[in-house]
Design a protein around this motif. Structure first.
Motif, short mmCIF file in Angstrom:
data_model
loop_
_atom_site.label_atom_id
_atom_site.label_comp_id
_atom_site.label_asym_id
_atom_site.label_seq_id
_atom_site.Cartn_x
_atom_site.Cartn_y
_atom_site.Cartn_z
N THR A 12 15.06 27.67 130.97
CA THR A 12 13.94 26.83 130.56
C THR A 12 12.66 27.25 131.27
OG1 THR A 12 14.27 25.19 132.31
CG2 THR A 12 15.53 24.89 130.26
N LEU A 13 11.54 26.80 130.72
CA LEU A 13 10.26 27.08 131.38
C LEU A 13 10.21 26.49 132.79
CD1 LEU A 13 7.51 26.63 128.63
CD2 LEU A 13 7.91 28.66 130.04
N LYS A 14 10.81 25.34 132.97
CA LYS A 14 10.82 24.71 134.29
C LYS A 14 11.59 25.55 135.29
CE LYS A 14 11.52 20.28 136.62
NZ LYS A 14 12.01 20.87 137.87
N GLN A 15 12.72 26.09 134.88
CA GLN A 15 13.49 26.95 135.77
C GLN A 15 12.69 28.19 136.15
OE1 GLN A 15 16.96 27.23 133.07
NE2 GLN A 15 18.23 26.66 134.84
N ILE A 16 11.95 28.72 135.19
CA ILE A 16 11.15 29.92 135.46
C ILE A 16 10.02 29.61 136.44
CG2 ILE A 16 9.59 31.60 134.41
CD1 ILE A 16 11.31 31.29 131.84
N VAL A 39 -4.80 36.81 138.39
CA VAL A 39 -3.36 36.56 138.25
C VAL A 39 -3.08 35.07 138.31
CG1 VAL A 39 -1.10 36.85 139.36
CG2 VAL A 39 -2.63 38.81 139.09
N LYS A 40 -3.70 34.38 139.25
CA LYS A 40 -3.47 32.94 139.39
C LYS A 40 -3.90 32.16 138.15
CE LYS A 40 -4.10 32.61 144.42
NZ LYS A 40 -4.97 32.06 145.48
N LEU A 41 -5.08 32.48 137.63
CA LEU A 41 -5.66 31.68 136.55
C LEU A 41 -5.19 32.09 135.16
CD1 LEU A 41 -9.36 31.46 137.82
CD2 LEU A 41 -7.55 29.76 138.08
N VAL A 42 -4.89 33.36 134.97
CA VAL A 42 -4.60 33.85 133.62
C VAL A 42 -3.23 34.50 133.50
CG1 VAL A 42 -5.38 35.37 131.76
CG2 VAL A 42 -7.07 34.20 133.20
N ALA A 43 -3.01 35.55 134.25
CA ALA A 43 -1.81 36.38 134.05
C ALA A 43 -0.52 35.63 134.33
CB ALA A 43 -1.89 37.64 134.91
N ARG A 44 -0.46 34.93 135.47
CA ARG A 44 0.80 34.27 135.81
C ARG A 44 1.14 33.12 134.86
NH1 ARG A 44 1.18 34.72 141.21
NH2 ARG A 44 2.49 36.53 140.77
N PRO A 45 0.18 32.23 134.51
CA PRO A 45 0.52 31.20 133.52
C PRO A 45 1.02 31.79 132.20
CG PRO A 45 -1.51 30.62 134.63
CD PRO A 45 -1.17 32.01 135.08
N LEU A 46 0.39 32.86 131.72
CA LEU A 46 0.85 33.51 130.50
C LEU A 46 2.22 34.15 130.70
CD1 LEU A 46 -2.38 35.24 129.13
CD2 LEU A 46 -1.15 33.33 128.11
N SER A 47 2.45 34.67 131.91
CA SER A 47 3.72 35.36 132.15
C SER A 47 4.92 34.43 132.03
CB SER A 47 3.71 36.01 133.55
OG SER A 47 3.91 35.05 134.58
N TYR A 48 4.74 33.14 132.33
CA TYR A 48 5.85 32.20 132.20
C TYR A 48 6.31 32.11 130.74
CZ TYR A 48 4.62 30.71 136.94
OH TYR A 48 4.35 30.67 138.28
N VAL A 71 13.48 36.73 128.86
CA VAL A 71 14.72 36.48 129.58
C VAL A 71 15.79 35.90 128.66
CG1 VAL A 71 14.26 34.11 130.39
CG2 VAL A 71 15.65 35.66 131.79
N ASN A 72 15.35 35.15 127.66
CA ASN A 72 16.31 34.53 126.74
C ASN A 72 16.77 35.46 125.62
OD1 ASN A 72 16.77 31.85 127.84
ND2 ASN A 72 14.62 31.47 127.41
N ILE A 73 16.16 36.62 125.51
CA ILE A 73 16.71 37.65 124.62
C ILE A 73 17.38 38.75 125.45
CG2 ILE A 73 15.09 37.18 122.75
CD1 ILE A 73 13.51 39.65 123.59
N ALA A 108 13.70 38.57 137.54
CA ALA A 108 14.60 38.84 138.67
C ALA A 108 14.88 37.57 139.46
CB ALA A 108 13.98 39.91 139.57
N ARG A 109 13.85 36.73 139.63
CA ARG A 109 14.03 35.51 140.41
C ARG A 109 14.85 34.46 139.66
NH1 ARG A 109 8.86 37.03 142.15
NH2 ARG A 109 7.91 36.08 140.31
N VAL A 110 14.52 34.23 138.40
CA VAL A 110 15.19 33.15 137.67
C VAL A 110 16.65 33.50 137.37
CG1 VAL A 110 14.61 33.84 135.30
CG2 VAL A 110 14.86 31.42 135.87
#
Length: 263
Positions: A3-7, A23-32, A39-41, A92-94
């Motif tokens: 799930t998004l929460k787990q990520i 990264v904080k404002l744009v890249a990381r939020p989009l990366s989730y 990850v789900n495929i 890798a983390r999730v």
């Protein structure tokens, strides 16, 4: 299914504190969101690292083509790289799955943008921009090439220094007590001195920082020539600082360890 929460929950709190503003404002939020799909495929972290390398290489090639749609897609793909660069770590983390060579694959994908981005900017500036040198100035391609070479050269010096330190510690202590993380943001003791300042500046101004929004602005206002000159100068200064910094560190290390060994 993840799930998004787990990520988002898998992200260490201190990781965000060392990221650039972009990264904080744009890249990381989009990366989730991208991570949720990837990850789900069943995409692995290493697969995403390789994918990001392909994406940014294609983006640099398209940016070099003198055609509006091609350059627009190039700008989008280059910016997508930083999103995918966040995704491999998220996966890798999730999934709690990492590999011994994951850091190598991730770093190699990052070297692709370092090797080609300034050169692509120089070609784009040659094709479109006229603010600094006028129309179709070959100097813009030369400047772009210098920017790419100096960026890669500085990173090569840093990597060679860390490798030599690793070998030296093995020879002196019989084991590898030194790791590159000793010079990273993650070591609180490293949050001082020229090494830390160099990392902070590169984080905020470099590829993962100001470079990405600057590229969007350069596309909108056709100021590729200004951007390639700014970043080539930045990489040139960074190379000089890297040579001085790690040159002095290596001299100091040899003075502190008066030990010879057989070759």
């Amino acid at each position: 299914m993840y799930t998004l929460k787990q990520i988002t929950d898998s992200m260490p709190k201190n990781k965000s504190s060392v990221s650039s503003f972009w990264v904080k404002l744009v890249a990381r939020p989009l990366s989730y969101l991208f991570t949720f799909l990837l990850v789900n495929i069943k995409c692995s972290a290493n697969f995403v690292s390789v994918l990001s390398a392909v994406v940014v290489f294609v983006g640099c090639v398209l940016l070099s083509v003198n055609q509006f749609t091609s350059m627009l897609i190039g700008v989008i793909l280059i910016n997508l790289w930083i999103v995918l660069d966040c995704c491999d770590g998220n996966i890798a983390r999730v999934t709690k799955k990492s590999s011994y060579m994951g850091e190598f694959v991730d770093a190699a994908s990052g070297y692709v943008i370092c090797a080609f981005s300034c050169l692509a900017l120089g070609i784009a500036a040659y094709n479109c921009s006229t603010l600094i040198f006028g129309e179709k100035s070959i100097w813009l391609i030369v400047i772009g090439a210098i920017g790419s070479i100096t960026d890669i050269f500085a990173r090569l010096i840093y990597q060679k220094y860390t490798n030599c330190m690793f070998v030296a510690e093995c020879k002196l202590n019989g084991s590898a007590t030194y790791t590159p993380e000793n010079y990273s943001f993650y070591d609180p003791k490293a949050r001082k001195g020229l090494t830390y300042i160099r990392l902070v500046v590169d984080r905020q101004l470099g590829i993962s920082g100001l470079f990405m929004p600057f590229l969007i602005v350069a596309f909108i206002f056709n100021i590729y020539d200004i951007m390639v000159c700014v970043y080539s100068l930045y990489h040139l200064v960074s190379l000089f600082g890297t040579l001085v910094l790690f040159g002095l560190k290596s001299v100091r290390y040899d003075k502190e360890h008066h030990v010879s060994y057989e070759i």
